[in-house]
Design a protein around this motif. Structure first.
Motif, PDB file in Angstrom:
ATOM      1  N   ILE A  97       0.848  -1.201   0.000  1.00  0.00           N
ATOM      2  CA  ILE A  97       0.000   0.000   0.000  1.00  0.00           C
ATOM      3  C   ILE A  97       0.882   1.248   0.000  1.00  0.00           C
ATOM      4  N   ALA A  98       1.934   1.221   0.848  1.00  0.00           N
ATOM      5  CA  ALA A  98       2.835   2.378   0.904  1.00  0.00           C
ATOM      6  C   ALA A  98       3.559   2.559  -0.429  1.00  0.00           C
ATOM      7  N   ALA A 128       5.079   7.115   4.255  1.00  0.00           N
ATOM      8  CA  ALA A 128       5.993   7.033   5.402  1.00  0.00           C
ATOM      9  C   ALA A 128       6.121   5.599   5.887  1.00  0.00           C
ATOM     10  N   TYR A 129       5.102   4.778   5.620  1.00  0.00           N
ATOM     11  CA  TYR A 129       5.180   3.378   6.049  1.00  0.00           C
ATOM     12  C   TYR A 129       6.142   2.572   5.176  1.00  0.00           C
ATOM     13  N   PHE A 402      -1.751  -6.749  13.519  1.00  0.00           N
ATOM     14  CA  PHE A 402      -0.453  -6.198  13.892  1.00  0.00           C
ATOM     15  C   PHE A 402       0.017  -5.164  12.874  1.00  0.00           C
ATOM     16  N   PHE A 403       0.025  -5.559  11.592  1.00  0.00           N
ATOM     17  CA  PHE A 403       0.540  -4.632  10.581  1.00  0.00           C
ATOM     18  C   PHE A 403      -0.437  -3.486  10.335  1.00  0.00           C
ATOM     19  N   VAL A 410       2.115   4.590  12.086  1.00  0.00           N
ATOM     20  CA  VAL A 410       3.171   5.278  11.319  1.00  0.00           C
ATOM     21  C   VAL A 410       2.561   6.363  10.440  1.00  0.00           C
ATOM     22  N   VAL A 411       1.466   6.036   9.754  1.00  0.00           N
ATOM     23  CA  VAL A 411       0.878   6.989   8.803  1.00  0.00           C
ATOM     24  C   VAL A 411       0.352   8.229   9.530  1.00  0.00           C
TER      25      VAL A 411
END
Lengths: 436, 174
Positions: A97-98, A128-129, A402-403, A410-411
């Motif tokens: 996705i990032a 940013a991820y 988790f992810f 992070v985003v």
């Protein structure tokens, strides 16, 4: 400036903790010996839903006991792979996705799009991820490389020793070269991402458009680099899970999947921020445009999925068709179900122009698209790693939690680092008044 | 008196847009506007309803899809299910991938062509149709607004259109 709400932070952290606990549980409960597997198989037989492994596994019979042992060992490898594969699918899904968001961002720059600059900071935050996400994927690949798991069978010297097809590919498929390639892709993407973001922030304070022009050139260069590395990445990280199989449009197919997921996430984050009042200059025409991209790229994905499927189904060459035979026989519902989700849902819901302006339609379809593309990655990875022992249970859901939590953290943390409107972008005025 | 009209002629689409808004605010009945090219937002300013051409196209597409499915199911599966190169012709679903290119093309074909024909019928366009432009200059560079006089004062109306920036204001009796 955006401030990270405590609620969102707590939710993300809870997701990560729950996911981590689930993953620890999944690794702890994976069977370690053939005896355990035999117990599991006996229990399954008792329930009457046991099927003998078919296809490649049906080697010559050495009497029933020997065959049972062989079968149990086969299942043992699959069950041991299960938590690893779940982790790998989750890590890859959020990483892609990032990466897709970065590709979309670069396309907006290179195409000098007039509608999207108000969304640049959202896209930058999603990219940013890329750094943590790609490092996690690299660590998982490196762990496979040191034989902590059996995700990639071509990494197993015992398998390669008796397999002439893999031997012939070993000049490409060998662990050192594989990890060097992975490092090159990851470093390349992250370096481009770092400079694109840096120039975008500097443009805010600049007196001329020199940083904008730099980003334009960087974006064009990135897109060239991206399409080559993305294609090779899909061969390395996904196609090589089935080292006997190959498909020429696989790179494009993976690209369309990551691209549509990324656009969907951009739309979802934008709608969330707008609903909290952080993006006053984003109007329903911007959402409408993102909706059109979700619609169009979903259909593009379906086109590639079908092209790959139909060409192999039609010619029915044994060496190619095993890929789909395992998926249709063992993953029927999830394999065709994900096509229905990824095609019919966006097709019917997002076709109407008015619906693309309604936020909850976009959110609902977006969630379905993300579920569908998770299942897409799932059906690419799982048949080669866990075969018929698949199930969407604790390991899979934990990895997504988790992810997902890490991604959210992070985003949204990255969103607090810069103002949400790119100030001096030459197209920002046009973008603020964008109307469709 | 009912068919008496005023033709107000403009030279610029921005002036025309403003004139259309003013005319609507004054509650004069705009019969028609003639322009040499599409003026963005004119339909909204005139208060015209949204086109439903897209909906007809969707329905025509469904017709095309149905035609393709019925045709191939009858020919390939029911009428003469031959073994052609080992393709499974036992049921429609088993041979579906081979039919999808045709299903797709017929859907597009029906959706596109029937929609175009619908457009021609609804906007009354056909070969040998007599052109309806009231002033030949409207095909080149002038914009013309046709307003019904109804029971309004003609002098007052003429003055109003002069004030909206019209190049010419003509009274048409038919």
């Amino acid at each position: 400036m955006y401030t990270l709400s405590g609620k969102l932070k707590i939710t993300a952290i809870i997701f990560m903790i729950l996911g981590a606990i689930g993953l620890v549980y999944a690794f702890a409960t994976a069977p370690t010996s053939i005896e355990e597997v035999k117990e599991i198989l006996a229990a399954q037989e008792h329930h009457g839903n046991h099927e003998m492994a078919a296809g490649e596994h049906s080697v010559a019979h050495h009497g029933d006991a020997a065959h049972d042992d062989e079968h149990a060992e086969h299942v043992l490898h699959q069950l041991q792979n299960k938590p690893w594969a779940a982790l790998y699918v989750g890590a890859f899904f959020f990483f892609m996705i990032a990466l897709g968001a970065l590709a979309f961002y670069a396309i907006q720059y290179a195409a000098q799009a007039g509608w999207s600059p108000v969304l640049f900071r959202v896209m930058e935050a999603i990219t940013a991820y890329l750094l943590p996400g790609s490092i996690i994927v690299f660590i998982l690949l490196a762990l496979s490389g040191v034989h902590l798991n059996h995700l990639f069978i071509w990494m197993d010297p015992d398998v390669v020793a008796t397999d002439e097809i893999i031997q012939n590919k070993s000049s490409y498929l060998n662990v050192p070269f594989f990890l060097i390639r992975a490092a090159i892709y990851i470093i390349g993407w992250n370096v481009f991402r770092y400079f694109l973001r840096k120039n975008s922030l500097k443009q805010d304070e600049a007196n001329d458009n020199s940083y904008y022009r730099k980003n334009f050139k960087l974006s064009a260069a990135f897109l060239v680099f991206f399409i080559v590395t993305e294609s090779m990445m899909s061969w390395d990280w996904i196609m090589s899970l089935d080292p006997h199989w190959f498909s020429t449009l696989f790179g494009w197919y993976v690209f369309s999947s990551l691209f549509v997921s990324a656009i969907t996430v951009i739309a979802l984050v934008t709608i969330y921020l707008k609903s909290r009042g952080y993006l006053p200059y984003v109007n329903d025409s911007h959402i409408h445009d993102l909706g059109k991209f979700m619609f169009g790229i979903s259909i593009f994905w379906t086109y590639l999925w079908f092209s790959q499927f139909m060409l192999i189904w039609y010619s029915n060459i044994p060496e190619e068709v095993v890929y789909y035979v395992t998926r249709i026989e063992k993953y029927n519902l999830v394999f065709f179900g994900m096509v229905a989700i990824n095609f019919l849902f966006p097709l019917l819901v997002l076709m109407n122009s008015e619906y693309k302006r309604i936020n909850w339609f976009i959110v609902m379809t977006g969630i379905m698209i993300l579920v569908g593309h998770y299942l897409d990655i799932y059906t690419m990875v799982m048949p080669a790693t866990v075969g018929e022992s698949w199930f969407i249970g604790v390991p899979e859901i934990s990895a997504v939690l988790f992810f997902g939590g890490l991604f959210t953290f992070v985003v949204f943390n990255a969103l607090t680092k810069a103002p949400l409107l790119a100030k001096r972008n030459p197209f920002i005025k046009e973008s603020e008044h964008f109307h469709y | 008196m009912a068919s008496t009209k005023i033709h107000a002629i403009y030279t610029d689409d921005d002036i025309l847009m403003q004139a259309v808004k003013d005319t609507r605010a004054k509650h004069y009945h705009i019969e028609e506007v003639f322009t040499p090219f599409p003026v963005h937002g004119l339909d909204k300013a005139m208060g015209l309803p949204h086109t439903r051409l897209a909906v007809t196209s969707f329905l025509y597409g469904l017709v095309g899809l149905t035609v393709a499915i019925l045709m191939m199911n009858f020919i390939m599966i029911e009428d003469w299910p031959q073994n052609i190169g080992g393709k499974p012709s036992f049921s429609f679903l088993e041979n579906l991938p081979a039919f999808i290119p045709i299903m797709f093309e017929l859907t597009v074909f029906f959706a596109a062509h029937l929609m175009v024909i619908t457009f021609y019928l609804r906007s009354r366009l056909w070969p040998f149709k007599k052109a309806e432009n009231p002033d030949v200059r409207t095909t080149d560079d002038l914009f013309l607004m046709e307003v019904l006089v109804e029971n309004n004062n003609i002098e007052e109306m003429a003055q109003f259109f002069k004030n909206t920036g019209a190049l010419e204001v003509n009274l048409i009796n038919k």
